[in-house]
Scaffold this motif. Structure first.
Motif, short mmCIF file in Angstrom:
data_model
loop_
_atom_site.label_atom_id
_atom_site.label_comp_id
_atom_site.label_asym_id
_atom_site.label_seq_id
_atom_site.Cartn_x
_atom_site.Cartn_y
_atom_site.Cartn_z
N GLU A 137 -11.56 -4.13 -1.59
CA GLU A 137 -10.17 -3.66 -1.67
C GLU A 137 -9.26 -4.51 -0.80
O GLU A 137 -8.14 -4.87 -1.21
CB GLU A 137 -10.10 -2.19 -1.25
CG GLU A 137 -8.79 -1.52 -1.58
CD GLU A 137 -8.82 -0.02 -1.35
OE1 GLU A 137 -7.76 0.61 -1.50
OE2 GLU A 137 -9.89 0.52 -1.03
N ARG A 172 -0.29 4.18 2.15
CA ARG A 172 -1.57 4.84 1.89
C ARG A 172 -2.70 4.15 2.65
O ARG A 172 -2.61 2.97 2.96
CB ARG A 172 -1.89 4.84 0.39
CG ARG A 172 -0.88 5.57 -0.47
CD ARG A 172 -1.39 5.68 -1.90
NE ARG A 172 -1.64 4.36 -2.47
CZ ARG A 172 -0.75 3.69 -3.20
NH1 ARG A 172 0.44 4.22 -3.43
NH2 ARG A 172 -1.05 2.51 -3.70
N VAL A 173 -3.77 4.88 2.90
CA VAL A 173 -4.95 4.29 3.51
C VAL A 173 -5.83 3.73 2.41
O VAL A 173 -5.64 4.03 1.22
CB VAL A 173 -5.74 5.31 4.35
CG1 VAL A 173 -4.87 5.84 5.48
CG2 VAL A 173 -6.20 6.47 3.47
N LEU A 174 -6.80 2.91 2.79
CA LEU A 174 -7.74 2.38 1.80
C LEU A 174 -8.54 3.52 1.17
O LEU A 174 -8.96 4.45 1.85
CB LEU A 174 -8.67 1.37 2.45
CG LEU A 174 -8.00 0.12 3.06
CD1 LEU A 174 -9.03 -0.75 3.74
CD2 LEU A 174 -7.25 -0.66 2.00
N ARG A 175 -8.79 3.42 -0.12
CA ARG A 175 -9.45 4.51 -0.84
C ARG A 175 -10.97 4.42 -0.78
O ARG A 175 -11.67 5.42 -0.94
CB ARG A 175 -9.02 4.49 -2.31
CG ARG A 175 -7.52 4.69 -2.51
CD ARG A 175 -7.11 4.32 -3.92
NE ARG A 175 -7.29 2.88 -4.14
CZ ARG A 175 -7.08 2.28 -5.30
NH1 ARG A 175 -6.67 2.99 -6.34
NH2 ARG A 175 -7.25 0.98 -5.43
N SER A 176 -11.50 3.23 -0.56
CA SER A 176 -12.95 3.02 -0.66
C SER A 176 -13.69 3.72 0.48
O SER A 176 -13.17 3.89 1.58
CB SER A 176 -13.26 1.53 -0.64
OG SER A 176 -12.55 0.87 -1.69
N ARG A 177 -14.96 4.08 0.20
CA ARG A 177 -15.75 4.82 1.18
C ARG A 177 -17.03 4.10 1.58
O ARG A 177 -17.92 4.70 2.19
CB ARG A 177 -16.10 6.22 0.61
CG ARG A 177 -14.86 7.09 0.40
CD ARG A 177 -15.24 8.45 -0.17
NE ARG A 177 -14.05 9.28 -0.37
CZ ARG A 177 -13.54 10.07 0.54
NH1 ARG A 177 -14.11 10.14 1.74
NH2 ARG A 177 -12.48 10.80 0.29
N VAL A 183 -14.70 -1.44 0.69
CA VAL A 183 -13.55 -1.67 1.58
C VAL A 183 -13.24 -3.16 1.62
O VAL A 183 -12.07 -3.58 1.53
CB VAL A 183 -13.83 -1.13 2.99
CG1 VAL A 183 -12.82 -1.68 3.99
CG2 VAL A 183 -13.78 0.39 2.99
N LEU A 202 0.81 -1.22 0.00
CA LEU A 202 0.00 0.00 0.00
C LEU A 202 0.84 1.26 0.00
O LEU A 202 0.30 2.36 -0.16
CB LEU A 202 -0.91 0.01 1.23
CG LEU A 202 -2.28 -0.65 1.08
CD1 LEU A 202 -2.98 -0.72 2.42
CD2 LEU A 202 -3.15 0.08 0.09
#
Length: 228
Positions: A102, A89-94, A99, A86
């Motif tokens: 991902e 970075r943090v996960l992009r999904s909302r 999530v 990654l």
């Protein structure tokens, strides 16, 4: 399992372990004394491992105890996913569904890379899998996806190369140095932690170390106990 848990010795085995029963489930019990040797002195503790692998042919007491002592290496995998795959970075999904998708994708990539690394290192006799570089495997996989094959297909690859392919070749060409066992005091800076805070410097130096594992046989004449 806690050393003081009393498990009956149903059948002693040749490798120093013994068969017992835990909550109605047949298990195999291994007791071992592990000594950590450093220039600062020796530290010795007794560990008890309980396993459902009741046949020593699936792993001797010494092999399983040495393997269990490396259980902390799962933290390396967590770091690979968070920091290397990654890149911090943090996960992009909302949404929850995305999530989960991902995370599943990250785990699939991790499993594939580690499978390739395992296939490659297992093909070389006496090669420690720890010498395979995760960064090398990941970089090569990305290069192959972006640039495509380096040349025309050369037919089916034999043996382990059918799975590991060019990523496995690259891993073996760029092996890491042999890992050295090192140790450091188990203390942290956070006051809310249950472990003792570091009194002076926040980080104590690590020390080169060696391990000695001695299997403890069940004590003779004690049908319901084990050696301390």
């Amino acid at each position: 399992m806690k050393n003081r848990r009393n498990l009956p010795v149903h059948q002693p085995l040749a490798d120093g372990s013994y068969l017992s029963l835990l909550a109605g489930v047949p298990v195999r019990v291994l007791d071992a004394t592990i000594t950590l040797h450093t220039k600062a002195g020796d530290h010795r503790e007794t560990y008890r491992l309980v396993t459902s692998l009741t046949n020593p042919a699936e792993g001797t007491a010494l092999e399983l105890m040495e393997l269990y002592h490396q259980r902390w290496e799962i933290e390396t995998t967590f770091r690979e996913i968070k920091s290397t795959l990654l890149q911090g970075r943090v996960l992009r999904s909302r949404s929850v569904l995305l999530v989960e998708q991902e995370i599943y994708a990250l785990l699939v990539v991790q499993q594939l890379l580690r499978t390739v690394m395992s296939e490659a290192t297992n093909a070389v006799p006496d090669l420690d899998p720890d010498r395979a570089s995760y960064t090398v495997a990941l970089t090569m996989a990305r290069d192959l996806l972006i640039l495509g094959p380096a040349g025309p297909a050369t037919g089916e690859r034999p043996g382990w190369r059918a799975l590991a392919g060019r990523i496995g070749d690259e891993v073996l060409d760029r092996l890491l140095p042999a890992r050295r066992l090192r140790t450091s005091s188990r203390t942290v800076k956070r006051a809310i932690s249950k472990f003792q805070a570091r009194a002076s410097r926040p980080h104590t130096p690590t020390l080169p170390a060696t391990l000695t594992v001695e299997i403890v046989d069940p004590a003779p004449g004690l049908p319901n106990g084990i050696a301390a």
